[in-house]
Motif scaffolding. Structure first.
Motif, PDB file in Angstrom:
ATOM      1  N   ILE A   1       0.735  -1.126   0.147  1.00 46.76           N
ATOM      2  CA  ILE A   1       0.042   0.005   0.014  1.00 46.76           C
ATOM      3  C   ILE A   1       0.592   1.087  -0.254  1.00 46.76           C
ATOM      4  O   ILE A   1       0.714   2.002   0.654  1.00 46.76           O
ATOM      5  CB  ILE A   1      -0.957   0.020   1.208  1.00 46.76           C
ATOM      6  N   PHE A   2       2.117   1.098  -0.788  1.00 51.23           N
ATOM      7  CA  PHE A   2       3.137   2.267  -0.592  1.00 51.23           C
ATOM      8  C   PHE A   2       2.581   3.145  -2.024  1.00 51.23           C
ATOM      9  O   PHE A   2       1.851   2.910  -2.730  1.00 51.23           O
ATOM     10  CB  PHE A   2       4.269   1.477  -1.164  1.00 51.23           C
ATOM     11  N   GLU A   3       3.064   4.357  -1.849  1.00 54.31           N
ATOM     12  CA  GLU A   3       2.818   5.474  -2.547  1.00 54.31           C
ATOM     13  C   GLU A   3       3.102   5.045  -3.895  1.00 54.31           C
ATOM     14  O   GLU A   3       2.461   5.487  -5.073  1.00 54.31           O
ATOM     15  CB  GLU A   3       3.386   6.735  -2.323  1.00 54.31           C
TER      16      GLU A   3
ATOM     17  N   THR B   1       5.690   5.654   2.744  1.00 54.63           N
ATOM     18  CA  THR B   1       4.566   5.753   3.390  1.00 54.63           C
ATOM     19  C   THR B   1       3.916   6.688   3.959  1.00 54.63           C
ATOM     20  O   THR B   1       3.111   6.728   4.916  1.00 54.63           O
ATOM     21  CB  THR B   1       4.984   4.705   4.772  1.00 54.63           C
TER      22      THR B   1
ATOM     23  N   ASN C   1       9.565  -1.113   8.018  1.00 56.38           N
ATOM     24  CA  ASN C   1       8.472  -1.151   9.071  1.00 56.38           C
ATOM     25  C   ASN C   1       8.807  -1.669  10.146  1.00 56.38           C
ATOM     26  O   ASN C   1       8.184  -1.168  11.376  1.00 56.38           O
ATOM     27  CB  ASN C   1       7.363  -1.347   8.177  1.00 56.38           C
TER      28      ASN C   1
ATOM     29  N   THR D   1      -2.988   9.406   7.912  1.00 56.78           N
ATOM     30  CA  THR D   1      -4.168   8.969   8.390  1.00 56.78           C
ATOM     31  C   THR D   1      -3.976   8.647  10.019  1.00 56.78           C
ATOM     32  O   THR D   1      -4.961   8.167  10.672  1.00 56.78           O
ATOM     33  CB  THR D   1      -4.643   7.625   7.968  1.00 56.78           C
TER      34      THR D   1
ATOM     35  N   GLY E   1       1.530   8.739   2.822  1.00 58.79           N
ATOM     36  CA  GLY E   1       0.067   8.726   2.818  1.00 58.79           C
ATOM     37  C   GLY E   1      -0.608   8.045   4.084  1.00 58.79           C
ATOM     38  O   GLY E   1      -1.442   8.385   4.554  1.00 58.79           O
ATOM     39  N   GLN E   2       0.097   6.825   4.365  1.00 58.88           N
ATOM     40  CA  GLN E   2      -0.376   5.994   5.539  1.00 58.88           C
ATOM     41  C   GLN E   2      -0.105   6.726   6.899  1.00 58.88           C
ATOM     42  O   GLN E   2      -1.146   6.872   7.758  1.00 58.88           O
ATOM     43  CB  GLN E   2       0.440   4.668   5.745  1.00 58.88           C
ATOM     44  N   ARG E   3       0.978   7.744   6.936  1.00 59.63           N
ATOM     45  CA  ARG E   3       1.170   8.374   8.288  1.00 59.63           C
ATOM     46  C   ARG E   3       0.162   9.402   8.142  1.00 59.63           C
ATOM     47  O   ARG E   3      -0.158   9.826   9.328  1.00 59.63           O
ATOM     48  CB  ARG E   3       2.546   8.740   8.266  1.00 59.63           C
TER      49      ARG E   3
END
Length: 187
Positions: A84-86, A141, A101, A147, A143-145
């Protein structure tokens, strides 16, 4: 003189009643103090037990996280689920990201349970960011951060790492260990 003696005799019971009242109040205060001390000790015990339970829960979660990441690192098919990486990543790069990770999450866990200070976390991450794959992982990552709940430890640490990475990328020195201000030194 008889008047003076009668007045003094009338005062004695009042004084005795006042002393009795004062003694009773002191006894009540002492009993309240004892009760409050016992309640405070019980509350301290419960807070310590709750903290210990949080650490146990975090340790269990960390172990589960590692088990899941290990399976994904060992199996390209399972690693695809975590892609699910950019930017798209090759199977090899994906495994490297998953390991990065795991390293980051382990440091975060150590910080959360108090095994390392914020300054030590900063120093550890500064060392990790010397690896180009870890830097690439951090960018991938982003975008994940975004959230993560604002104000949480992880969000604050993420911003700290973002700032450190920016400073490292802008720095024109080979002595990477002097780049950035450790958190305690910033205050």
């Amino acid at each position: 003189m008889a008047t003076r003696k009668s007045w003094a005799r009338g005062l004695a019971p009042v004084a005795a009643a006042g002393l009795g009242l004062a003694a009773g109040a002191l006894a009540a205060l002492a009993a309240q103090r004892h009760t409050l001390d016992a309640l405070r000790a019980r509350l301290d015990h419960l807070e310590a037990a709750a903290q210990e339970q949080r650490h146990t829960n975090l340790a269990h979660q960390q172990r589960l996280h590692w088990e899941l990441l290990s399976k994904a690192i060992d199996s390209p098919e399972l690693a695809e689920v975590l892609d699910i990486f950019e930017t798209p990543a090759s199977p090899q790069r994906r495994r490297q990201y998953l390991f990065a990770n795991a390293l980051y999450t382990n440091a975060l866990f150590y910080y959360r349970i108090g095994n390392i200070s914020r300054e030590e976390f900063f120093g550890y991450v500064r060392g990790l960011l010397q690896n180009p794959v870890v830097r690439e992982y951090w960018h991938a990552t982003q975008g994940q951060r975004a959230t993560i709940t604002e104000g949480s430890d992880e969000a604050e640490l993420g911003r700290m790492i973002d700032d450190l990475l920016r400073q490292l990328e802008e720095a024109d020195v080979e002595e990477w260990w002097v780049v950035g201000e450790p958190p305690e030194a910033q205050m």
